[in-house]
Design an enzyme around this catalytic site. Structure first.
Site, PDB file in Angstrom:
ATOM      1  N   SER A 149       0.873  -1.279   0.079  1.00 45.71           N
ATOM      2  CA  SER A 149       0.104   0.277   0.026  1.00 45.71           C
ATOM      3  C   SER A 149       0.805   1.191  -0.053  1.00 45.71           C
ATOM      4  CB  SER A 149      -0.673  -0.279   1.133  1.00 45.71           C
ATOM      5  OG  SER A 149      -1.350   1.291   1.279  1.00 45.71           O
ATOM      6  N   TYR A 204      -2.588  -1.328  11.004  1.00 43.02           N
ATOM      7  CA  TYR A 204      -2.395  -1.912   9.584  1.00 43.02           C
ATOM      8  C   TYR A 204      -1.382  -1.445   8.835  1.00 43.02           C
ATOM      9  CZ  TYR A 204      -3.867  -1.466   4.870  1.00 43.02           C
ATOM     10  OH  TYR A 204      -3.840  -1.683   3.304  1.00 43.02           O
TER      11      TYR A 204
HETATM   12  N1  LIG Z   1      -8.772  -0.122  -1.157  1.00 39.66           N
HETATM   13  C1  LIG Z   1      -7.785   0.548  -0.612  1.00 39.66           C
HETATM   14  O1  LIG Z   1      -7.820   1.616  -0.673  1.00 39.66           O
HETATM   15  C2  LIG Z   1      -6.257  -0.157  -0.610  1.00 39.66           C
HETATM   16  C3  LIG Z   1      -5.379   0.658  -0.421  1.00 39.66           C
HETATM   17  C4  LIG Z   1      -4.090  -0.004  -0.272  1.00 39.66           C
HETATM   18  C5  LIG Z   1      -3.826  -1.278  -0.262  1.00 39.66           C
HETATM   19  N2  LIG Z   1      -5.076  -2.171  -0.124  1.00 39.66           N
HETATM   20  C6  LIG Z   1      -4.703  -3.366   0.109  1.00 39.66           C
HETATM   21  O2  LIG Z   1      -5.231  -4.042  -1.110  1.00 39.66           O
HETATM   22  C7  LIG Z   1      -5.699  -5.491  -0.661  1.00 39.66           C
HETATM   23  C8  LIG Z   1      -6.926  -5.778  -1.510  1.00 39.66           C
HETATM   24  O3  LIG Z   1      -7.896  -4.983  -0.762  1.00 39.66           O
HETATM   25  P1  LIG Z   1      -9.277  -4.569  -1.580  1.00 39.66           P
HETATM   26  O4  LIG Z   1      -9.364  -2.788  -1.445  1.00 39.66           O
HETATM   27  O5  LIG Z   1      -9.398  -5.122  -2.795  1.00 39.66           O
HETATM   28  O6  LIG Z   1     -10.264  -4.967  -0.298  1.00 39.66           O
HETATM   29  P2  LIG Z   1     -11.453  -5.920  -0.358  1.00 39.66           P
HETATM   30  O7  LIG Z   1     -12.506  -5.774  -1.404  1.00 39.66           O
HETATM   31  O8  LIG Z   1     -12.130  -5.768   1.084  1.00 39.66           O
HETATM   32  O9  LIG Z   1     -10.964  -7.395  -0.504  1.00 39.66           O
HETATM   33  C9  LIG Z   1     -10.172  -8.078   0.256  1.00 39.66           C
HETATM   34  C10 LIG Z   1      -9.873  -9.503  -0.050  1.00 39.66           C
HETATM   35  O10 LIG Z   1      -8.976 -10.338   0.815  1.00 39.66           O
HETATM   36  C11 LIG Z   1      -9.659 -11.499   1.122  1.00 39.66           C
HETATM   37  N3  LIG Z   1      -9.172 -11.796   2.481  1.00 39.66           N
HETATM   38  C12 LIG Z   1      -9.443 -11.291   3.704  1.00 39.66           C
HETATM   39  N4  LIG Z   1      -9.009 -11.950   4.913  1.00 39.66           N
HETATM   40  C13 LIG Z   1      -8.604 -13.326   4.154  1.00 39.66           C
HETATM   41  C14 LIG Z   1      -8.167 -14.551   4.674  1.00 39.66           C
HETATM   42  N5  LIG Z   1      -7.934 -14.872   5.953  1.00 39.66           N
HETATM   43  N6  LIG Z   1      -7.708 -15.583   3.692  1.00 39.66           N
HETATM   44  C15 LIG Z   1      -8.056 -15.467   2.516  1.00 39.66           C
HETATM   45  N7  LIG Z   1      -8.468 -14.255   1.749  1.00 39.66           N
HETATM   46  C16 LIG Z   1      -8.641 -13.129   2.472  1.00 39.66           C
HETATM   47  C17 LIG Z   1     -11.060 -11.191   1.088  1.00 39.66           C
HETATM   48  O11 LIG Z   1     -11.478 -12.536   0.786  1.00 39.66           O
HETATM   49  P3  LIG Z   1     -12.662 -13.336   1.811  1.00 39.66           P
HETATM   50  O12 LIG Z   1     -13.010 -12.565   2.750  1.00 39.66           O
HETATM   51  O13 LIG Z   1     -13.603 -13.889   0.908  1.00 39.66           O
HETATM   52  O14 LIG Z   1     -11.716 -14.617   2.175  1.00 39.66           O
HETATM   53  C18 LIG Z   1     -11.104 -10.505  -0.185  1.00 39.66           C
HETATM   54  O15 LIG Z   1     -11.299 -10.934  -1.351  1.00 39.66           O
HETATM   55  C19 LIG Z   1      -5.471  -5.589   0.715  1.00 39.66           C
HETATM   56  O16 LIG Z   1      -4.272  -6.215   0.930  1.00 39.66           O
HETATM   57  C20 LIG Z   1      -5.593  -4.157   1.174  1.00 39.66           C
HETATM   58  O17 LIG Z   1      -4.866  -4.076   2.321  1.00 39.66           O
HETATM   59  C21 LIG Z   1      -6.229  -1.769  -0.531  1.00 39.66           C
END
Ligand SMILES: NC(=O)c1ccc[n+]([C@@H]2O[C@H](COP(=O)([O-])OP(=O)(O)OC[C@H]3O[C@@H](n4cnc5c(N)ncnc54)[C@H](OP(=O)(O)O)[C@@H]3O)[C@@H](O)[C@H]2O)c1
Length: 272
Positions: A133, A146
């Protein structure tokens, strides 16, 4: 384009979902892992193969990698994208919850890396793509735990890159800024929950409201911005080591690098 065998975690939602679709449409063999397998059902029409995966469960990780290697005879790319934000003051987030977040964001990622590396080393090639991130390079208000996980992902990836260079395995960091997914709402809900009845309740409520508003508004980038960067990390002959992309990422990392710490703290505290 060379067809690659890919394991992508967190494919049930947000940027993982979009990326699974994009890579499968490009002709790659994509295994999408997540706990909510049913949410990946619609991805089957693009050729994505959903598999049940909980990155905190050692057997589940072992099983996922074994299934792929048994079916395809190889694994070319691991995309560690699963993760969540357990926002809340350092004092308020229980150590148990902080450990859970590290389990998902750091140890889950490392566990899968340990499982795929013997195969990649034998192949003499492979790519590990870790979703960090912009928050792996700066800290937002009330997100300390986080950010600690994402700083850890940065350090781990930088170390790993040096270890694996002689084996033909590349390590790439994806550093998204604000992306319109469920992530922001989950982080905001966790923040409010953690602060209930405590010293930070009022400021946490205000910050959480700001986060919900930001993540529902038009400012945040489309998850496709991230899919495109991951696609480059997968397909380019010489991928970059870092892809800093999405809303706020470049200006904030730049500001963090040049501003005095107190000035940057002020911006982050007042931006939420
Ligand atoms: N959105 C932002 O602004 C942002 C910015 C920077 C970085 N990120 C990072 O980008 C990545 C993706 O996030 P996103 O924004 O796409 O969020 P999201 O829509 O909430 O998706 C998160 C994903 O992680 C999976 N997950 C959570 N716990 C898990 C576990 N124990 N085992 C396997 N899968 C798990 C969830 O699947 P299940 O719940 O179905 O298992 C879901 O598919 C994350 O690492 C997040 O920290 C996000």
């Amino acid at each position: 384009m060379e067809k690659k065998v890919i394991l992508l975690t967190g494919a049930s939602s947000g940027m993982g979902y979009e990326t699974a679709q994009m890579l499968a449409e490009q002709g790659h063999i994509v295994y999408g892992g997540a706990r909510r397998v049913e949410k990946m059902g619609p991805l089957k029409q693009y050729g994505v193969k959903p598999i049940s995966l909980d990155v905190t469960d050692a057997d589940s990780c072992h099983e996922a990698v074994k299934t792929i290697v048994d079916n395809e005879g190889r694994i070319d790319v691991l995309i560690n994208n699963a993760g969540y934000g357990s926002y809340g003051a350092v004092e308020d987030v229980t150590i148990e919850e902080a450990k859970r977040q590290f389990e998902v964001n750091v140890f889950g990622l490392a566990r899968l890396i340990q499982h795929v590396l013997p195969y990649m080393r034998e192949q003499g090639s492979g790519r590990i793509i870790n979703t960090s991130s912009m928050g792996g390079r700066l800290v937002s208000f009330m997100g300390s735990w986080y950010h600690a996980t994402k700083y850890a992902v940065e350090a781990l990836s930088d170390g790993l890159r040096m270890e694996l260079a002689d084996f033909g395995i590349k390590v790439i960091l994806i550093e998204p800024g604000g992306i319109k997914t469920d992530w922001g709402h989950i982080a905001a809900d966790n923040l409010e929950k953690s602060a209930k009845g405590g010293a930070y309740e009022e400021i946490a409520k205000k910050t959480a409201e700001g986060m919900h508003k930001q993540y529902s508004g038009k400012m945040m980038s489309d998850p496709k911005v991230v899919s495109k960067a991951i696609s480059k990390a997968v397909n380019n002959k010489n991928p970059k080591t870092r892809y800093l992309i999405g809303f706020g990422a470049k200006p904030l990392v730049f500001a963090h690098a040049i501003l005095p710490t107190k000035a940057f703290d002020w911006i982050m505290k007042n931006a939420s």
